[in-house]
Design a protein around this motif. Structure first.
Motif, mmCIF file in Angstrom:
data_model
loop_
_atom_site.group_PDB
_atom_site.id
_atom_site.type_symbol
_atom_site.label_atom_id
_atom_site.label_comp_id
_atom_site.label_asym_id
_atom_site.label_seq_id
_atom_site.Cartn_x
_atom_site.Cartn_y
_atom_site.Cartn_z
ATOM 1 N N CYS A 130 0.826 -1.205 0.000
ATOM 2 C CA CYS A 130 0.000 0.000 0.000
ATOM 3 C C CYS A 130 0.865 1.261 0.000
ATOM 4 O O CYS A 130 0.486 2.279 -0.568
ATOM 5 C CB CYS A 130 -0.932 -0.014 1.199
ATOM 6 N N ALA A 131 2.031 1.191 0.633
ATOM 7 C CA ALA A 131 2.927 2.345 0.709
ATOM 8 C C ALA A 131 3.909 2.408 -0.463
ATOM 9 O O ALA A 131 4.678 3.363 -0.566
ATOM 10 C CB ALA A 131 3.701 2.309 2.021
ATOM 11 N N SER A 132 3.859 1.432 -1.363
ATOM 12 C CA SER A 132 4.849 1.367 -2.444
ATOM 13 C C SER A 132 4.530 2.335 -3.581
ATOM 14 O O SER A 132 3.384 2.753 -3.775
ATOM 15 C CB SER A 132 4.934 -0.052 -2.999
ATOM 16 N N LYS A 133 5.560 2.658 -4.343
ATOM 17 C CA LYS A 133 5.395 3.527 -5.510
ATOM 18 C C LYS A 133 4.627 2.810 -6.615
ATOM 19 O O LYS A 133 3.907 3.449 -7.378
ATOM 20 C CB LYS A 133 6.764 3.975 -6.027
ATOM 21 N N VAL A 134 4.762 1.496 -6.676
ATOM 22 C CA VAL A 134 4.036 0.719 -7.688
ATOM 23 C C VAL A 134 2.526 0.862 -7.468
ATOM 24 O O VAL A 134 1.781 1.111 -8.417
ATOM 25 C CB VAL A 134 4.452 -0.770 -7.641
ATOM 26 N N TYR A 135 2.100 0.710 -6.232
ATOM 27 C CA TYR A 135 0.680 0.838 -5.914
ATOM 28 C C TYR A 135 0.181 2.248 -6.239
ATOM 29 O O TYR A 135 -0.881 2.417 -6.844
ATOM 30 C CB TYR A 135 0.431 0.494 -4.445
ATOM 31 N N SER A 136 0.951 3.252 -5.851
ATOM 32 C CA SER A 136 0.572 4.641 -6.149
ATOM 33 C C SER A 136 0.471 4.871 -7.647
ATOM 34 O O SER A 136 -0.489 5.488 -8.126
ATOM 35 C CB SER A 136 1.589 5.609 -5.548
ATOM 36 N N ALA A 137 1.440 4.365 -8.401
ATOM 37 C CA ALA A 137 1.429 4.537 -9.858
ATOM 38 C C ALA A 137 0.227 3.832 -10.482
ATOM 39 O O ALA A 137 -0.412 4.368 -11.401
ATOM 40 C CB ALA A 137 2.731 4.012 -10.459
ATOM 41 N N LEU A 138 -0.103 2.634 -9.993
ATOM 42 C CA LEU A 138 -1.255 1.915 -10.526
ATOM 43 C C LEU A 138 -2.564 2.637 -10.209
ATOM 44 O O LEU A 138 -3.454 2.734 -11.058
ATOM 45 C CB LEU A 138 -1.285 0.487 -9.981
ATOM 46 N N CYS A 139 -2.681 3.164 -9.002
ATOM 47 C CA CYS A 139 -3.889 3.916 -8.632
ATOM 48 C C CYS A 139 -4.054 5.151 -9.510
ATOM 49 O O CYS A 139 -5.147 5.426 -10.011
ATOM 50 C CB CYS A 139 -3.840 4.324 -7.163
ATOM 51 N N ILE A 140 -2.970 5.873 -9.716
ATOM 52 C CA ILE A 140 -3.022 7.062 -10.570
ATOM 53 C C ILE A 140 -3.354 6.673 -11.999
ATOM 54 O O ILE A 140 -4.188 7.319 -12.660
ATOM 55 C CB ILE A 140 -1.691 7.844 -10.488
ATOM 56 N N SER A 141 -2.751 5.584 -12.490
ATOM 57 C CA SER A 141 -3.003 5.140 -13.870
ATOM 58 C C SER A 141 -4.453 4.751 -14.079
ATOM 59 O O SER A 141 -5.080 5.158 -15.069
ATOM 60 C CB SER A 141 -2.094 3.952 -14.217
ATOM 61 N N PHE A 142 -5.003 3.962 -13.152
ATOM 62 C CA PHE A 142 -6.404 3.560 -13.288
ATOM 63 C C PHE A 142 -7.333 4.764 -13.161
ATOM 64 O O PHE A 142 -8.323 4.867 -13.885
ATOM 65 C CB PHE A 142 -6.774 2.482 -12.266
#
Length: 150
Positions: free
Chosen positions: A98-110
């Motif tokens: 949840c704190a990872s950059k991958v999760y943040s990037a995926l949330c922003i992308s979606f």
């Protein structure tokens, strides 16, 4: 089992119960709102215009009936829902993910994908094709009519 493992197991069970309760509340709301109000979308019910998610419930119902082209036509991002659900579940149970950059990037992308598709649908389909139509029975239109009559 150690004390930390027991606490973690209890915390995970509480999270799972929270997810199940939220899903149950959402399902009950969707059924009641659709049955009694004609629309499940709170934005549509209040303002009378569609939101980026409008049509997803109908698209999922189309999938359950085997109508995949109808589902895509109703909302083209319906097929991303399983991926989004898995991401949310993993993030819910993994603080590290949840704190990872991958999760943040995926949330922003979606999120951006939903906005782009929404803008496209508003340009191409609004206000003539369901679900991208006006809801003249919305609260906003009701209030406008109420003040126009006075």
């Amino acid at each position: 089992m150690s004390n930390n493992q027991t606490k973690k197991a209890r915390k995970n069970r509480k999270k799972a119960l929270t997810v199940l309760l939220l899903l149950a509340v959402f399902a009950i709301y969707s059924l009641l709102a659709t049955h009694y109000l004609g629309h499940a979308c709170p934005i549509n019910l209040v303002f009378g215009v569609p939101c980026p998610g409008c049509g997803l419930t109908r698209a999922v119902l189309c999938i359950f009936h085997g109508d995949f082209s109808g589902a895509f036509s109703t909302h083209p991002l319906v097929f991303t829902l399983p991926v989004i659900a898995v991401l949310l579940i993993v993030a819910f149970f993994s603080e590290r993910f949840c704190a990872s950059k991958v999760y943040s990037a995926l949330c922003i992308s979606f999120s951006l994908l939903f906005v782009v598709v929404f803008v496209y649908r508003m340009i191409v389909r609004f206000p003539t094709e369901e679900p991208m139509t006006f809801n003249e029975n919305s609260l906003l239109f009701f209030l406008i009519r109420l003040f126009e009559n006075n």
